[in-house]
Design a protein around this motif. Structure first.
Motif, short mmCIF file in Angstrom:
data_model
loop_
_atom_site.label_atom_id
_atom_site.label_comp_id
_atom_site.label_asym_id
_atom_site.label_seq_id
_atom_site.Cartn_x
_atom_site.Cartn_y
_atom_site.Cartn_z
N PHE A 253 25.00 -46.88 -7.91
CA PHE A 253 24.60 -47.48 -6.53
C PHE A 253 25.60 -47.23 -5.50
CE2 PHE A 253 23.49 -51.15 -3.31
CZ PHE A 253 22.38 -50.65 -3.39
N ILE A 254 26.96 -47.37 -5.71
CA ILE A 254 27.86 -46.92 -4.69
C ILE A 254 27.76 -45.53 -4.26
CG2 ILE A 254 30.27 -46.79 -4.18
CD1 ILE A 254 29.10 -49.74 -3.96
N ALA A 255 27.60 -44.61 -5.55
CA ALA A 255 27.50 -43.14 -5.22
C ALA A 255 26.17 -42.62 -4.57
CB ALA A 255 27.54 -42.26 -6.88
N PHE A 256 25.27 -43.32 -4.90
CA PHE A 256 23.99 -43.28 -3.94
C PHE A 256 24.29 -43.46 -2.51
CE2 PHE A 256 20.37 -45.24 -1.88
CZ PHE A 256 19.34 -44.28 -1.81
N HIS A 257 24.91 -44.39 -2.04
CA HIS A 257 25.15 -44.65 -0.71
C HIS A 257 26.21 -43.82 -0.18
CE1 HIS A 257 22.48 -48.09 0.14
NE2 HIS A 257 22.83 -48.44 -1.16
N LEU A 258 27.05 -43.44 -0.97
CA LEU A 258 28.13 -42.46 -0.31
C LEU A 258 27.45 -41.28 0.02
CD1 LEU A 258 31.15 -42.13 0.18
CD2 LEU A 258 31.37 -41.40 -2.30
N GLY A 259 26.62 -40.64 -0.97
CA GLY A 259 25.70 -39.75 -0.51
C GLY A 259 25.13 -39.72 0.54
N ALA B 282 27.70 -30.64 1.00
CA ALA B 282 28.45 -30.26 -0.53
C ALA B 282 28.93 -31.76 -0.93
CB ALA B 282 29.50 -29.57 -0.38
N LYS B 283 29.52 -32.68 -0.28
CA LYS B 283 30.10 -33.72 -0.48
C LYS B 283 28.94 -34.69 -0.81
CE LYS B 283 34.08 -34.82 -0.58
NZ LYS B 283 35.12 -34.73 -1.83
N SER B 284 27.71 -34.70 -0.01
CA SER B 284 26.78 -35.49 -0.28
C SER B 284 25.99 -35.45 -1.68
CB SER B 284 25.65 -35.49 0.72
OG SER B 284 24.64 -36.05 0.64
N LEU B 285 25.87 -33.84 -1.88
CA LEU B 285 25.28 -33.62 -3.03
C LEU B 285 26.23 -34.00 -4.41
CD1 LEU B 285 23.14 -31.74 -4.83
CD2 LEU B 285 24.47 -29.86 -4.36
N GLU B 286 27.33 -33.69 -4.24
CA GLU B 286 28.27 -34.41 -5.31
C GLU B 286 28.32 -35.84 -5.61
OE1 GLU B 286 33.26 -34.76 -5.97
OE2 GLU B 286 32.34 -33.16 -4.46
#
Length: 83
Positions: A16-22, A32-36
């Motif tokens: 969930f955190i990675a989703f929002h960070l994206g 590129a960072k969003s994709l990662e």
């Protein structure tokens, strides 16, 4: 909480955190960072709510489109469907 090697690791919250960070990276123009970050969320897809899964696929599709990887963009746009 976010280290998979630790017993208190929470797959759902890590994803969930990675989703929002994206999303934040996308809004900031860091494709590129969003994709990662979104690919990290995808690793924990089975622990995410259905609406988060759908939005993740849409975000990944936008990332790939912005990077000129149109075949991948189409593939991710189709993932929620069965065709």
């Amino acid at each position: 909480m976010f280290d998979p090697a630790q017993p208190e690791f929470m797959r759902d919250m890590c994803g969930f955190i990675a989703f929002h960070l994206g999303s934040l990276y996308e809004y900031y123009g860091k494709t590129a960072k969003s994709l990662e970050a979104r690919k990290k969320c995808e690793e924990y897809l089975d622990s995410q709510e259905k609406d988060t899964q759908w939005m993740l696929y849409a975000g990944l599709s936008r990332n790939y489109e912005a990077l000129g990887q149109h075949d991948e963009a189409i593939r991710y746009s189709k993932k929620p469907f069965r065709f």
